[in-house]
Write a protein that holds these residues in place. Structure first.
Motif, PDB file in Angstrom:
ATOM      1  N   PRO A   6      18.636   0.278   9.218  1.00 49.26           N
ATOM      2  CA  PRO A   6      18.360   1.239  10.295  1.00 49.26           C
ATOM      3  C   PRO A   6      18.817   0.712  11.654  1.00 49.26           C
ATOM      4  N   LYS A   7      19.583   1.532  12.363  1.00 48.96           N
ATOM      5  CA  LYS A   7      20.159   1.094  13.632  1.00 48.96           C
ATOM      6  C   LYS A   7      19.072   0.811  14.663  1.00 48.96           C
ATOM      7  N   GLU A   8      17.912   1.478  14.498  1.00 42.11           N
ATOM      8  CA  GLU A   8      16.842   1.270  15.470  1.00 42.11           C
ATOM      9  C   GLU A   8      16.351  -0.180  15.435  1.00 42.11           C
ATOM     10  N   ILE A   9      16.380  -0.783  14.252  1.00 40.18           N
ATOM     11  CA  ILE A   9      15.967  -2.184  14.145  1.00 40.18           C
ATOM     12  C   ILE A   9      16.937  -3.075  14.910  1.00 40.18           C
ATOM     13  N   LEU A  10      18.221  -2.750  14.806  1.00 41.93           N
ATOM     14  CA  LEU A  10      19.236  -3.556  15.478  1.00 41.93           C
ATOM     15  C   LEU A  10      19.211  -3.363  16.991  1.00 41.93           C
ATOM     16  N   GLU A  11      18.443  -2.397  17.463  1.00 38.70           N
ATOM     17  CA  GLU A  11      18.299  -2.163  18.901  1.00 38.70           C
ATOM     18  C   GLU A  11      17.003  -2.750  19.448  1.00 38.70           C
ATOM     19  N   THR A  12      16.226  -3.390  18.565  1.00 38.91           N
ATOM     20  CA  THR A  12      14.947  -3.984  18.972  1.00 38.91           C
ATOM     21  C   THR A  12      15.211  -5.420  19.402  1.00 38.91           C
TER      22      THR A  12
ATOM     23  N   VAL B  77      10.101   4.189   5.464  1.00 36.49           N
ATOM     24  CA  VAL B  77      11.565   4.098   5.385  1.00 36.49           C
ATOM     25  C   VAL B  77      12.229   4.466   6.711  1.00 36.49           C
ATOM     26  N   VAL B  78      11.479   5.008   7.658  1.00 41.60           N
ATOM     27  CA  VAL B  78      12.037   5.444   8.942  1.00 41.60           C
ATOM     28  C   VAL B  78      11.512   4.517  10.037  1.00 41.60           C
TER      29      VAL B  78
ATOM     30  N   ASN C 227       0.859  -1.188   0.000  1.00 43.77           N
ATOM     31  CA  ASN C 227       0.000   0.000   0.000  1.00 43.77           C
ATOM     32  C   ASN C 227       0.896   1.239   0.000  1.00 43.77           C
ATOM     33  N   ASP C 228       0.371   2.363  -0.471  1.00 42.72           N
ATOM     34  CA  ASP C 228       1.139   3.616  -0.469  1.00 42.72           C
ATOM     35  C   ASP C 228       0.959   4.332   0.860  1.00 42.72           C
ATOM     36  N   ILE C 229       1.465   3.705   1.903  1.00 44.15           N
ATOM     37  CA  ILE C 229       1.290   4.254   3.251  1.00 44.15           C
ATOM     38  C   ILE C 229       2.633   4.387   3.945  1.00 44.15           C
ATOM     39  N   ILE C 230       2.620   5.186   5.001  1.00 48.96           N
ATOM     40  CA  ILE C 230       3.775   5.309   5.891  1.00 48.96           C
ATOM     41  C   ILE C 230       3.313   4.909   7.285  1.00 48.96           C
ATOM     42  N   LEU C 231       4.062   4.009   7.901  1.00 57.23           N
ATOM     43  CA  LEU C 231       3.783   3.636   9.284  1.00 57.23           C
ATOM     44  C   LEU C 231       4.872   4.223  10.168  1.00 57.23           C
TER      45      LEU C 231
END
Length: 942
Positions: A373-379, A346-347, A320-324
């Motif tokens: 994204p570094k935030e993913i690696l911190e999850t 993308v963020v 879908n053309d959405i941003i979460l």
């Protein structure tokens, strides 16, 4: 009175107080009120008065208390009110006043000003109530602006009233800030102000609320991510229906592909399209469990309060053309899986704040084009990450070591470079590591083989993007669970170690791809310890295959039994499209090319001629396939028209062919192999034509994704395995026969495969587990026999149809055991010869639609008979009968569905009988055969 104010009242010119509250008065306030020049109090509270405040009030200089509350008065507040200098109490609340707020600048005596719950707009004017500057009396000033549409800031100018004992009520407007100079005005709200006094004491911040819209000593502001303005007194976050309505409005719900029942007042939210609710008999029942709105034309940004659906576990919004936005994910205590594949997301800021229950992130085909994204690696709670085809660049971060719970990592088809960091060796829970189609270099880290749970390792094809795993091939001798090793398309060298996979279970089915490397020497005989192995070794520099391997009948899907060593590798100076033999009519052919390599398993002898013009290639197709007689050949072979304007041809912006769509168009003959030289070809469709197809040279079509050949004269898939970019293959109802072609095993990117309605037979091949991306598999109406496969390694599989075959035995306990269980799964196993009990192990698929009719099944494990999500709710409604009608009953579906119960049929021997008449005939025939014996045989002979 239920009428207008009596005219006689206006003759009482000495009147000082006129109170007419709650008298049913109607109509406008008459101008005659201006005749009561001595009036000090006027009260028409809670009547039905309409119209504007008349200008006659200018004639009432002594007015101290004016109460117009709870009527239907409208219009702007007239400016002369500013100059009513004796006004002490002004009550204008609960009307329909509009326009800007007055300054009330000449009211030094005002103590109560109520303009709340109107429709007034704009910002608080400056200055506001300047007549109160210096007031420090005992009577608290009460100013109520609540429930309007005021915007902007609570202004700095109010700081002039910092010493005024005042209560300012500004809740339920659209204020976005409070000037910091006001945030230490402790004289305000002295009775219940929090300590220390902060801006929250004036208005609760955005993203919060409480019952009075501001913080007190006993009532702090509570989190509410959906509140966009300050001072809110309610929170839609606890309202599942309200959140869904906002989602609908925010993402263009009226334009969704499917919006069945959305916003319907008569249909509960659990029946809105894409919504699944809890139904387990606890306090979650009726609350939202899953949201599946994939590929549904959602547009825009997903509202942040989606995370306030406190019972939501799965949020799937792919394609879908959405941003979460992930910044409020901490508010979602039970979120388990999120899929934002092929969206504009993308963020990932905030994702690391996810609760521990969050385990699975699917984010394929995003336009990230940067590092992971570094935030993913911190999850740290994540157990699986899938970010395929995202354009990821840079190197693999050593920070992956933080993800101690990680079990599955899919990063294939990106542009990652550098070596695999040793940090991956610390991921003790890792089961699947898929890094294929990147540009990684260097050796395989030694520590990977020591991972106790690693089952599948895929590093295929690093060369195409400029990389290549190098060094000598690791023996992986410490690995104990590793049964799938995909290392083809790299720069590995040296000999295959004799101890390769020495600690893996010898009874396991092993799949190994070492093709297209620089391996030398002999394929070691020690590998013969494995009963079943599919090993792909073409295009190396191997000189021999140990004879012990050539006697392993179950190797290479059973082809070694038929073709000996040639099923593993063709001899030197010979070739086939796959470098080995897999068909009866496909021998390893001698090479006459003087440049032919003296190695085993070569896929070509050399030399290819290319045609440069796309138009010229299309003309060859037209000429060889009867173009003059096509149903539609508009513009074809025209010198005047660009070939992109020919019927059935799609081009990209650069005018290069990306698709040929000639289905059902009277195309005949054999499709020329020159079309594989079209450099940007992605889709090829010739369905429902009397056409044959030769895959020779298909490896040249490096971008080919979809091949549709159903209902054609196709009789072989030889060479199709070189179309490595294929994601969809449809060869339904063609002339292919024999066993399921092993060529398919090389299509590692395949997502959809349709081989239904052919004459395919034999048992189901082991190599099928080498298709990690397969989502949909259709093989109905063939002659496939033997035990039902488990599809253990196919985690993406969602739709499978094996009906009308000859499968026998029980449904295995491990059937689809590793499939992602949060989505609806469809499995059609009907019209086979399956026996035994439907196993309880299937309960790991909570949203399963399963077809089992017309088998020889004898029982259903009782643990399956209360699964709420099975067969679209039929199991919830009808118990076991919703899976299969019991023996001794039948109906046309073989199971109880809405309006169609299982009906008595005493001749129905097995569960899931669909035709009682046929069961009666079968029983009668069996009885006759037993009774007549040889006499029936004699009768039939004549």
């Amino acid at each position: 009175l239920a009428s207008t104010i009596p005219d006689e009242i206006w003759e009482l010119t000495n009147l000082k107080a006129l109170h007419m509250a709650q008298m049913g008065l109607q109509g406008p306030i008459p101008d005659s009120i201006g005749d009561l020049t001595n009036l000090e109090e006027f009260n028409i509270y809670e009547n039905y008065m309409t119209g504007n405040i008349p200008s006659a009030f200018e004639n009432l200089p002594n007015m101290r208390e004016l109460t117009l509350s709870r009527n239907s008065l409208s219009g702007n507040l007239p400016s002369f009110i500013n100059d009513m200098a004796n006004m002490e109490e002004l009550y204008l609340e609960n009307n329909d006043f509009t326009g800007q707020l007055l300054t009330f600048q000449n009211m030094p005596k005002i103590r109560k000003l109520y303009v709340n719950y109107n429709q007034m707009t704009g910002s608080i004017p400056q200055p506001f109530l300047p007549g109160l500057i210096g007031y420090s009396g005992e009577d608290r000033v009460r100013v109520n602006l609540a429930g309007n549409l005021f915007t902007g800031e609570i202004p700095e100018s109010l700081d002039m009233l910092q010493l005024v004992p005042m209560e300012l009520v500004a809740k339920d407007n659209q204020f976005t800030s409070v000037n910091n100079y006001l945030c230490d005005n402790t004289a305000w709200f002295a009775d219940d102000a929090p300590d220390p006094f902060t801006c929250d004491a004036i208005l609760c911040p955005k993203g919060t609320y409480n019952a009075i819209g501001r913080a007190t000593a006993d009532q702090p502001c509570q989190r509410c991510v959906s509140n966009e303005f300050m001072g809110q007194t309610s929170c839609g976050d606890r309202d599942d229906e309200g959140i869904l309505k906002l989602l609908y409005v925010s993402t263009g719900g009226n334009e969704w592909k499917y919006n069945d029942n959305w916003l319907s007042k008569d249909v509960p939210i659990c029946e809105w399209y894409g919504i699944t609710c809890w139904d387990l008999g606890d306090d979650r029942d009726g609350r939202i469990r899953h949201i599946h709105l994939d590929d549904n034309n959602l547009q825009g940004t997903i509202p942040a309060n989606i995370y306030s659906l406190e019972t939501l576990t799965v949020l799937s919004l792919a394609r879908n053309d959405i941003i979460l936005d992930f910044r409020a994910i901490a508010e979602s205590p039970h979120m388990h899986r999120i899929d934002v594949s092929a969206t504009k997301t993308v963020v990932f800021d905030g994702i690391s704040d996810a609760p521990d229950f969050f385990k699975h992130l699917v984010a394929n085909k995003l336009q990230i084009a940067g590092t992971i994204p570094k935030e993913i690696l911190e999850t740290k709670s994540l157990e699986s990450i899938s970010m395929t085809g995202c354009g990821l660049t840079g190197s693999l971060s050593p920070d992956f070591s933080q993800l101690e719970s990680l079990k599955e990592l899919y990063l294939y088809n990106n542009a990652l470079r550098g070596s695999i960091p040793e940090a991956f060796s610390s991921l003790q829970q890792l089961k699947i590591l898929s890094l294929a189609k990147n540009a990684l270099t260097g050796p395989i880290p030694d520590g990977l083989e020591a991972l106790p749970n690693l089952q599948a390792l895929s590093l295929t094809d690093q060369v195409s993007k400029g990389g290549g795993i190098s060094g000598e091939l690791s023996a992986l001798s410490e690995a104990r669970a590793l049964t799938t090793v995909m290392l083809g398309g790299n720069q590995l060298e040296g000999e295959i170690p004799k101890e390769f996979l020495r600690n893996v279970d010898l009874d396991a089915s092993i799949a190994v791809d070492l093709s297209n490397n620089l391996l030398t020497g002999t394929v070691p005989g020690g590998l013969a310890r494995f009963e079943r192995m599919d090993i792909y070794l073409e295009n190396n520099e191997l000189s021999a295959v140990d004879d012990r391997l050539c006697a392993r009948d179950e190797w290479m899907g059973g082809n070694v039994r038929e073709f000996g060593c040639d099923a593993i590798l063709c001899p030197e100076y010979t070739t086939t499209e796959l470098g080995r033999r897999i068909y009866d009519n496909q021998e390893c052919m001698d090479c006459t090319d003087p440049q032919a390599a003296a190695w085993l398993g070569q896929t070509q002898c050399g030399g290819t001629t290319y045609i440069n013009s796309e138009k010229e290639i299309l003309k060859i197709l037209y000429d060889k396939c009867g173009g003059v007689n096509w149903h539609n050949n508009e513009n074809w072979a025209s010198e005047e028209e660009h070939h992109c304007d020919w019927f059935g041809i799609d081009c990209d912006e650069a005018k290069s062919v990306v698709a040929i769509n000639l289905g059902s168009n009277a195309v005949v003959g054999t499709v020329p192999t020159e079309i594989f030289q079209l450099p940007n070809l992605q889709r090829l469709s010739f369905f429902s034509n009397s056409v044959n197809f030769d895959a020779k040279g298909i490896e040249g079509a490096r971008n080919l994704q979809s091949l549709v050949l159903d209902n054609t004269n196709l009789n072989t898939l030889e060479g199709i395995g070189l179309a490595r970019s294929l994601t969809s293959l449809n060869v339904r109802s063609t002339k292919i026969k024999g066993s399921i072609p092993e060529e398919i095993s090389h299509l590692v990117n395949l997502e959809t495969l349709n081989i239904a309605e052919n004459n395919l037979g034999g048992t189901f091949p082991q190599w099928f587990n080498m298709l990690p991306n397969l989502n949909t598999f259709l093989a109905a109406k063939n002659q496939i026999k033997g035990p039902l496969p488990t599809f253990f390694s196919l985690q993406q599989l969602k739709y499978i149809d094996l009906s009308y075959n000859k499968f026998t035995g029980r449904i295995p306990d491990g059937f689809m055991a590793n499939v992602e269980t949060d989505e609806k799964i469809f499995a059609d196993l009907s019209h086979n010869a399956l026996t035994g009990t439907v196993p309880q192990s299937l309960d790991h698929l909570p949203e399963l639609v399963i077809r089992l009719q017309s088998n020889k099944i004898e029982a259903i494990d009782s643990g399956l008979c209360d699964l709420q999500g099975w067969n679209n709710g039929d199991v919830s409604n009808f118990g076991c009968d919703g899976i299969l009608c019991p023996a001794g009953s039948s109906n046309s579906d073989g199971r109880h569905t809405e309006g169609q119960p299982c009906e008595q049929c005493k001749h129905a021997k097995h569960m899931g009988t669909i035709n009682c008449s046929a069961a009666v005939v079968a029983t009668a025939m069996k009885t006759t055969l037993l009774g007549l014996g040889g006499m029936l045989t004699m009768y039939l002979m004549f």
